[in-house]
Design an enzyme around this catalytic site. Structure first.
Site, PDB file in Angstrom:
ATOM      1  N   GLY A   1       0.818  -1.208   0.000  1.00 42.33           N
ATOM      2  CA  GLY A   1       0.000   0.000   0.000  1.00 42.33           C
ATOM      3  C   GLY A   1       0.849   1.254   0.000  1.00 42.33           C
ATOM      4  O   GLY A   1       1.982   1.258  -0.494  1.00 42.33           O
ATOM      5  N   SER A   2       0.336   2.309   0.615  1.00 42.54           N
ATOM      6  CA  SER A   2       0.976   3.616   0.545  1.00 42.54           C
ATOM      7  C   SER A   2       2.186   3.717   1.473  1.00 42.54           C
ATOM      8  O   SER A   2       2.253   3.047   2.510  1.00 42.54           O
ATOM      9  CB  SER A   2      -0.029   4.710   0.910  1.00 42.54           C
TER      10      SER A   2
ATOM     11  N   GLU B   1       5.601  -3.343   0.658  1.00 46.70           N
ATOM     12  CA  GLU B   1       5.697  -3.019  -0.768  1.00 46.70           C
ATOM     13  C   GLU B   1       4.935  -1.713  -0.937  1.00 46.70           C
ATOM     14  O   GLU B   1       3.705  -1.689  -0.893  1.00 46.70           O
ATOM     15  CB  GLU B   1       5.100  -4.145  -1.614  1.00 46.70           C
ATOM     16  N   LEU B   2       5.689  -0.618  -1.122  1.00 50.46           N
ATOM     17  CA  LEU B   2       5.117   0.714  -0.952  1.00 50.46           C
ATOM     18  C   LEU B   2       5.042   1.540  -2.227  1.00 50.46           C
ATOM     19  O   LEU B   2       4.734   2.719  -2.166  1.00 50.46           O
ATOM     20  CB  LEU B   2       5.927   1.476   0.109  1.00 50.46           C
TER      21      LEU B   2
ATOM     22  N   CYS C   1       2.078  -0.061  -9.107  1.00 48.43           N
ATOM     23  CA  CYS C   1       3.322   0.435  -8.496  1.00 48.43           C
ATOM     24  C   CYS C   1       4.459   0.531  -9.497  1.00 48.43           C
ATOM     25  O   CYS C   1       5.417   1.268  -9.277  1.00 48.43           O
ATOM     26  CB  CYS C   1       3.729  -0.482  -7.343  1.00 48.43           C
TER      27      CYS C   1
ATOM     28  N   GLU D   1       4.593   9.457  -6.337  1.00 44.25           N
ATOM     29  CA  GLU D   1       3.905   8.427  -7.102  1.00 44.25           C
ATOM     30  C   GLU D   1       2.533   8.966  -7.507  1.00 44.25           C
ATOM     31  O   GLU D   1       1.670   9.191  -6.658  1.00 44.25           O
ATOM     32  CB  GLU D   1       3.742   7.146  -6.282  1.00 44.25           C
TER      33      GLU D   1
END
Length: 474
Positions: free
Chosen positions: A225-226, A245-246, A280, A374
């Site tokens: 996520g964020s 996992e950002l 992502c 992002e």
């Protein structure tokens, strides 16, 4: 009302959760939120299942994973239609996601059969003559898997499949915007010959997640996520094994030796917009040699403008909506800020509700949000560079480090990129958006820690346990 699953059993909560299409706000389905008591039941059941789960044979774990893979394949179109409905992903991409989930569970079954440990001889030291060590990896304990909205099936699969492969119970918390796909996966998993408590799928509002993250009975937290939320989780539970996992702002570099500009333009246009940019590793930044920029730019614009934007249920649609209007307004504001800072819009820039026209910008300032953050939307930022080395430096000039794409035929450039770039993965000759579900996937810097990919996640979910055997002659 669609049930969720507590310890593998279908259950209904008290508070209603209505899921609507991000494209037209139509009701997709109605489920309910887990109560505090139901969450406690799931955690207690996961703890109770820890021993029986770890005792499952490789054959039993692999058989369960193979069966899940087969069941998803049998209901592939149902999954795809549901993903499109609640996520807004065009149907063609939803079907691709389902196919990947089928593969992810199948690959996990194969990894479960290979998960054997190693032998290590110890007689390299005279004092250890006659001894060998057997090193096995055992589950750390129950896993809390927190999944995002953008891949509501396959990113859930990347948490569930490795857990089942190593024999670890798992509690899945799906994204509030897209819980229904995870609930359908829970239905698919029900009835398997697994210990009670092996899995739960719990719709939980985000404001109640912190207490679940902090629960000491869940020693592993796997979050996708964020960045801000990931940082909060890491800070809150430094004693736990946390994988994050950002995301990122993935870049592509077209090197000086690359001549097939049509191919590069097509691939970049497609994979900047294929989930409305909500991936992502969607292409966000594009670096091109100044002497190729004039030839490449119209090709890129033409490829972007050829994409069909609209109703994600239409077989012809390439680009659907973003997840909600708040996200759409934020992306529109970021484009406006970049233009105010000197960027030019080469194509796109419009918004209709949750649907944004795929956008290409040039001359955006390096500190503009569309360059530095992002975007998670259908926005490309194009820039010229003087040399390949300058292009690699531009890729690395980022707070993120997930994946990068380098269009080159030269091995020396490829190895230089692999040596220099601080990213988790480098794709040579293509966009950064390529991912095979068995390979290690994750990033460095602001893109997180740990790795997805079935075998890599199995390592994260387990810890080594050594047994030394004495009195043996090798």
């Amino acid at each position: 009302m669609i049930p969720f699953h507590v310890a593998g059993r279908p259950t209904i909560g008290t508070d209603v959760l209505t899921v609507r299409s991000p494209y037209n706000t139509e009701v997709v389905g109605v489920t309910s939120l887990s109560t505090a008591e139901q969450v406690e039941q799931a955690v207690a059941a996961a703890v109770g299942a820890t021993g029986p789960a770890a005792a499952l044979t490789a054959a039993e774990r692999a058989a369960a994973l193979d069966e899940i893979s087969a069941r998803i394949r049998q209901r592939a179109e149902q999954f795809a239609q549901l993903i499109t409905a609640e996520n807004g992903k065009p149907l063609k991409w939803a079907r691709a996601e389902v196919a990947r989930a089928v593969s992810t569970f199948r690959w996990a079954a194969e990894e479960a059969r290979r998960f054997s440990g190693e032998l290590q001889r110890l007689d390299t030291d005279p004092a250890a003559a006659g001894r060998i060590a057997m090193i096995r990896r055992v589950p750390r304990g129950p896993v809390l898997g927190i999944a995002p909205f953008n891949f509501p099936l396959n990113l859930v699969a990347h948490k569930v499949a490795p857990a089942l492969a190593v024999g670890a119970p798992i509690i899945v918390k799906p994204a509030p915007a897209t819980p229904l796909t995870a609930l359908l996966l829970g239905e698919v998993m029900s009835g398997l010959d697994l210990p009670a408590g092996m899995f739960s799928v719990l719709p939980i509002p985000n404001e109640r997640v912190a207490e679940l993250v902090a629960d000491p009975r869940l020693p592993v937290v796997s979050f996708t996520g964020s960045g801000p939320v990931g940082a909060q989780i890491r800070a809150a539970v430094p004693h736990k094994h946390v994988t994050l996992e950002l995301g990122g702002n993935a870049a592509a570099l077209i090197c000086q030796d690359w001549t097939d500009l049509d191919f590069a333009a097509q691939r970049i246009a497609t994979f900047a917009n294929y989930q409305a940019g909500q991936s992502c590793i969607a292409v966000q930044r594009v670096f091109v040699h100044h002497d190729q920029l004039a030839a490449f730019t119209p090709k890129l614009i033409a490829a972007v403008e050829a994409l069909c934007t609209g109703d994600p249920r239409d077989e012809r649609t390439d680009v659907g909506p973003v997840i909600d209007e708040r996200a759409a307004r934020r992306i529109e504001e970021w484009i406006g800020e970049a233009v105010a800072g000197g960027a030019r819009i080469l194509t796109g820039g419009g918004r209709d509700g949750t649907t944004l026209t795929p956008t290409v910008l040039i001359d955006a300032p390096a500190d503009a949000k569309v360059s530095a953050e992002e975007v998670f939307g259908p926005v490309l930022v194009l820039a010229g560079v003087d040399t390949d080395a300058d292009g690699l430096a531009a890729i690395d000039d980022s707070a993120y480090g997930l994946q990068a794409g380098v269009f080159t035929h030269r091995l020396d450039v490829a190895f230089a990129a692999h040596r220099r770039l601080r990213v988790g993965g480098i794709i040579i000759g293509d966009v950064p958006s390529f991912r095979a579900d068995q390979m290690p996937y994750g990033g460095v810097k602001g893109s997180g820690s740990g790795r997805e990919g079935v075998a890599s996640a199995m390592q994260d979910y387990t810890e080594p346990r050594v047994m030394v055997l004495t009195g043996l002659t090798l």
